[in-house]
Design a protein around this motif. Structure first.
Motif, mmCIF file in Angstrom:
data_model
loop_
_atom_site.group_PDB
_atom_site.id
_atom_site.type_symbol
_atom_site.label_atom_id
_atom_site.label_comp_id
_atom_site.label_asym_id
_atom_site.label_seq_id
_atom_site.Cartn_x
_atom_site.Cartn_y
_atom_site.Cartn_z
ATOM 1 N N ALA A 1 0.844 -1.197 0.000
ATOM 2 C CA ALA A 1 0.000 0.000 0.000
ATOM 3 C C ALA A 1 0.873 1.238 0.000
ATOM 4 O O ALA A 1 1.933 1.266 0.618
ATOM 5 N N GLY A 2 0.412 2.270 -0.701
ATOM 6 C CA GLY A 2 1.137 3.538 -0.719
ATOM 7 C C GLY A 2 1.082 4.195 0.638
ATOM 8 O O GLY A 2 0.145 4.007 1.406
ATOM 9 N N ASN A 3 2.099 4.959 0.954
ATOM 10 C CA ASN A 3 2.166 5.627 2.245
ATOM 11 C C ASN A 3 1.649 7.045 2.100
ATOM 12 O O ASN A 3 2.395 7.958 1.824
ATOM 13 N N ASN A 4 0.345 7.220 2.235
ATOM 14 C CA ASN A 4 -0.242 8.556 2.172
ATOM 15 C C ASN A 4 -0.291 9.141 3.567
ATOM 16 O O ASN A 4 -1.091 8.748 4.393
ATOM 17 N N LYS A 5 0.606 10.089 3.839
ATOM 18 C CA LYS A 5 0.647 10.691 5.165
ATOM 19 C C LYS A 5 -0.472 11.715 5.297
ATOM 20 O O LYS A 5 -0.726 12.487 4.392
ATOM 21 N N GLU A 6 -1.093 11.706 6.432
ATOM 22 C CA GLU A 6 -2.081 12.727 6.743
ATOM 23 C C GLU A 6 -1.333 13.995 7.134
ATOM 24 O O GLU A 6 -0.371 13.947 7.891
ATOM 25 N N GLU A 7 -1.748 15.119 6.588
ATOM 26 C CA GLU A 7 -1.098 16.375 6.976
ATOM 27 C C GLU A 7 -1.658 16.841 8.304
ATOM 28 O O GLU A 7 -2.846 16.766 8.555
ATOM 29 N N SER A 8 -0.773 17.317 9.139
ATOM 30 C CA SER A 8 -1.177 17.771 10.450
ATOM 31 C C SER A 8 -1.865 19.131 10.337
ATOM 32 O O SER A 8 -1.449 19.983 9.563
ATOM 33 N N GLU A 9 -2.912 19.314 11.125
ATOM 34 C CA GLU A 9 -3.578 20.610 11.165
ATOM 35 C C GLU A 9 -2.996 21.489 12.262
ATOM 36 O O GLU A 9 -3.367 22.643 12.401
ATOM 37 N N ASP A 10 -2.078 20.940 13.043
ATOM 38 C CA ASP A 10 -1.408 21.678 14.102
ATOM 39 C C ASP A 10 -0.352 22.584 13.464
ATOM 40 O O ASP A 10 0.596 22.119 12.845
ATOM 41 N N GLU A 11 -0.532 23.905 13.570
ATOM 42 C CA GLU A 11 0.371 24.851 12.918
ATOM 43 C C GLU A 11 1.767 24.853 13.516
ATOM 44 O O GLU A 11 2.698 25.368 12.917
ATOM 45 N N SER A 12 1.942 24.260 14.686
ATOM 46 C CA SER A 12 3.267 24.223 15.290
ATOM 47 C C SER A 12 4.116 23.078 14.710
ATOM 48 O O SER A 12 5.301 22.977 14.972
ATOM 49 N N VAL A 13 3.493 22.202 13.922
ATOM 50 C CA VAL A 13 4.218 21.087 13.314
ATOM 51 C C VAL A 13 4.769 21.539 11.970
ATOM 52 O O VAL A 13 4.053 22.072 11.129
ATOM 53 N N ILE A 14 6.067 21.338 11.785
ATOM 54 C CA ILE A 14 6.712 21.688 10.521
ATOM 55 C C ILE A 14 7.141 20.396 9.854
ATOM 56 O O ILE A 14 7.813 19.564 10.466
ATOM 57 N N GLU A 15 6.753 20.218 8.593
ATOM 58 C CA GLU A 15 7.146 19.018 7.864
ATOM 59 C C GLU A 15 8.456 19.281 7.142
ATOM 60 O O GLU A 15 8.599 20.264 6.426
ATOM 61 N N ILE A 16 9.424 18.385 7.354
ATOM 62 C CA ILE A 16 10.715 18.500 6.690
ATOM 63 C C ILE A 16 10.733 17.489 5.550
ATOM 64 O O ILE A 16 10.494 16.300 5.776
ATOM 65 N N PRO A 17 11.004 17.924 4.313
ATOM 66 C CA PRO A 17 11.077 16.977 3.201
ATOM 67 C C PRO A 17 12.120 15.895 3.474
ATOM 68 O O PRO A 17 13.156 16.158 4.084
ATOM 69 N N ARG A 18 11.822 14.670 3.033
ATOM 70 C CA ARG A 18 12.699 13.528 3.278
ATOM 71 C C ARG A 18 14.128 13.788 2.795
ATOM 72 O O ARG A 18 15.085 13.485 3.488
ATOM 73 N N ASP A 19 14.281 14.353 1.581
ATOM 74 C CA ASP A 19 15.625 14.613 1.043
ATOM 75 C C ASP A 19 16.413 15.539 1.965
ATOM 76 O O ASP A 19 17.590 15.310 2.254
#
Length: 192
Positions: free
Chosen positions: A161-179
């Motif tokens: 199965a593909g790994n579809n991550k849910e985006e956080s609605e918490d504005e304090s969470v910062i997503e860092i690109p895998r690369d």
């Protein structure tokens, strides 16, 4: 009951053998009626009504879909089977690029002719890395339109199965690109 895209159906029985579910009574009728040669790859899906649908990949093609085994991990390419090219592109040339749709995303890949084979090259390293494609994974590419294939990945016979991550609605969470993460983080291990 097994159903084939041709409209044919066969009653079969399932049995547990050494902890594995196998198709038992009636399977020989399926093979005979569809004239399946040895080494035909089968895609089997259980439907909501507990019937079985099969797609038969003779010489690695079924309709406008094809399968290939990832045995080019070092090169990070997808080889398009010759029989697929001659069957599906006999009236039009192979495109210079395709879109690969998987896990809710699209990757653009380019084609090249290498040793008289068409292969998907540029764009494949990112596709392989993003989807964690491994050696010996079976890649099923189903033609959606003239420039788009949907990709399904099978590992040891089971769809990954593909790994579809849910985006956080918490504005304090910062997503860092895998690369970025892998380029900037050191890993430490503890020897025991």
């Amino acid at each position: 009951m097994i159903h084939h895209i041709s409209g044919k159906s066969w009653p079969v029985s399932l049995r547990s053998v050494s902890g594995e579910c196998v198709i038992y009574d009636g399977w020989s009728n399926v093979v005979r009626d569809l004239q399946l040669p040895k080494r035909t790859l089968l895609r089997i899906r259980i439907t909501e009504d507990n019937n079985i649908e099969i797609d038969c990949f003779v010489e690695n093609i079924c309709g406008e879909s094809f399968v290939t085994v990832n045995r080019y991990g070092v090169l990070i390419i997808i080889v398009i089977p010759d029989v697929y090219v001659t069957t599906c592109y006999s009236y039009s040339p192979v495109n210079d690029y395709y879109n690969i749709y998987a896990a809710g995303h699209i990757w653009k890949v380019e084609t090249e002719s290498i040793n008289d084979n068409y292969v998907l090259t540029k764009g494949c390293p990112k596709l392989f890395r993003d989807l964690a494609i491994e050696d010996d994974d079976i890649l099923l590419l189903m033609k959606m339109d003239s420039v788009t294939f949907e990709l399904k990945i099978y590992r040891r016979g089971v769809e990954i199965a593909g790994n579809n991550k849910e985006e956080s609605e918490d504005e304090s969470v910062i997503e860092i690109p895998r690369d970025t993460y892998y380029k900037n983080v050191d890993f430490v291990s503890i020897l025991k």
